[in-house]
Write an enzyme that holds these catalytic residues in place. Structure first.
Site, mmCIF file in Angstrom:
data_model
loop_
_atom_site.group_PDB
_atom_site.id
_atom_site.type_symbol
_atom_site.label_atom_id
_atom_site.label_comp_id
_atom_site.label_asym_id
_atom_site.label_seq_id
_atom_site.Cartn_x
_atom_site.Cartn_y
_atom_site.Cartn_z
ATOM 1 N N GLY A 11 0.702 -1.019 -0.044
ATOM 2 C CA GLY A 11 0.154 -0.187 -0.093
ATOM 3 C C GLY A 11 0.973 1.386 -0.195
ATOM 4 C CB ALA A 12 4.373 1.576 -0.915
ATOM 5 C CB SER A 13 0.161 3.807 -4.338
ATOM 6 O OG SER A 13 -0.959 2.839 -3.950
ATOM 7 C CB VAL A 64 -2.327 -7.643 0.219
ATOM 8 C CG1 VAL A 64 -0.910 -6.764 0.180
ATOM 9 C CG2 VAL A 64 -3.339 -6.792 0.705
ATOM 10 C CG ASN A 90 0.607 1.310 4.983
ATOM 11 O OD1 ASN A 90 0.287 2.052 5.679
ATOM 12 N ND2 ASN A 90 0.315 1.326 3.331
ATOM 13 C CB SER A 142 -6.667 1.100 13.135
ATOM 14 O OG SER A 142 -7.388 2.295 13.527
ATOM 15 C CE1 TYR A 155 -9.223 0.297 8.528
ATOM 16 C CE2 TYR A 155 -9.593 1.081 10.734
ATOM 17 C CZ TYR A 155 -8.754 1.203 9.712
ATOM 18 O OH TYR A 155 -7.682 1.808 9.629
ATOM 19 C CE LYS A 159 -6.122 -1.420 9.945
ATOM 20 N NZ LYS A 159 -5.024 -1.530 8.842
#
Ligand code: NAP
Length: 245
Positions: A11-13, A64, A90, A142, A155, A159
């Site tokens: 998720g590095a974008s 992923v 991430n 989170s 969500y 997490k």
């Protein structure tokens, strides 16, 4: 200056992932920049790193949620870079809704990306780390996973599950000098939080009275990736301005 280590960031974008990969590159890591669908953003991050550091940076598409893609991309990165020392999980999404009205697709999409995605990546890197007797795994959780958040059953569960998976991986892998920790951000200014309703009210509930920046999370990840954290495993570090005190 290069430090001889390679880091993968999923998720590095996105907002936090891009800040993490930039910080690790600035600290001398060669970086594999993984993205979901946004190749342009990933390429812009890569270009920026190449313009400003002497490390190697490459981009890779990887959903992923797809175990086969994770396995294939990790093999490709090991072949290209020679080894991997750091994995930062991430990539993440939200599909907010109340439990009463949440659709099964919304629940599944979040679990498959945020929780199973991390499992796929850890499993794909694990053998390599075990052989090297070295590895740093950092999972971006989170405060929702610690506190629960109305409208985020999917969500928050993903997490919380990720935090439990972090502690489990830490126990399973510690004997081979592999550390696994989580970072739990609070409210960080990114695309994920830009449409937040009751923003002022939310900010007021944060003891430091402001939102965090992606760089706040990146600095903590850089610490957990570094030798300075070698005796830390199985922990969760909150980066939340005190939100979850
Ligand atoms: P963001 O800007 O929306 O970025 C999300 C990133 O995840 C994007 O790079 C996206 O890639 C990637 N992604 C989504 N689904 C994917 C998939 N199936 N496979 C691979 N990559 C995928 O969000 P962010 O705020 O930076 O969030 C990053 C992480 O921090 C998430 O895990 C999030 O839960 C966590 N977090 C954020 C906050 C906050 O306040 N922002 C608070 C707590 C935790 P593409 O765009 O290329 O598809």
């Amino acid at each position: 200056m290069q430090n001889g280590k390679t880091a993968i960031v999923t998720g590095a974008s996105g907002g936090i992932g891009a800040a993490i990969v930039r910080k690790l590159a600035a600290d001398g890591y060669n970086v594999a920049i993984l993205y979901g669908g946004n190749r342009e953003k990933a390429e812009a991050v890569r270009q920026d790193i190449c313009d400003n550091t002497d490390v190697r940076a490459e981009i890779y598409a990887c959903d992923v949620a797809d175990a086969a893609q994770c396995k294939a991309v990790v093999a490709e990165i090991i072949a290209a870079f020679g080894s991997i020392e750091v994995l930062v999980n991430n990539a993440g999404i939200t599909r907010d809704n109340l439990i009463l009205t949440m659709r099964e697709e919304e629940f599944d999409a979040v679990i498959n990306t945020n929780l199973k995605g991390c499992f796929h990546m850890i499993q794909s890197c694990c053998k390599h780390f075990l052989r090297k007797k070295y590895g740093k795994i950092i999972n971006i959780a989170s405060v929702s996973g610690l506190l629960g958040t109305a409208g985020q059953a999917n969500y928050a569960a993903s997490k919380a599950g990720l935090i439990a998976m972090t502690k489990t991986a830490a126990r399973e892998l510690a004997g081979k000098n592999i550390c696994c920790n989580a970072v739990a951000p609070g409210f960080i200014e990114t695309a994920m939080t830009q449409d937040l309703k009751n923003r002022e009210q939310y900010l007021n509930s944060i003891p430091l009275k402001r939102a965090g920046q992606p760089e706040d999370v990146a600095n903590t990840v850089a610490f957990l990736a570094s030798d300075a954290s070698d005796y830390i495993t199985g922990t969760v570090i909150r980066v939340d301005g005190g939100l979850a005190i």
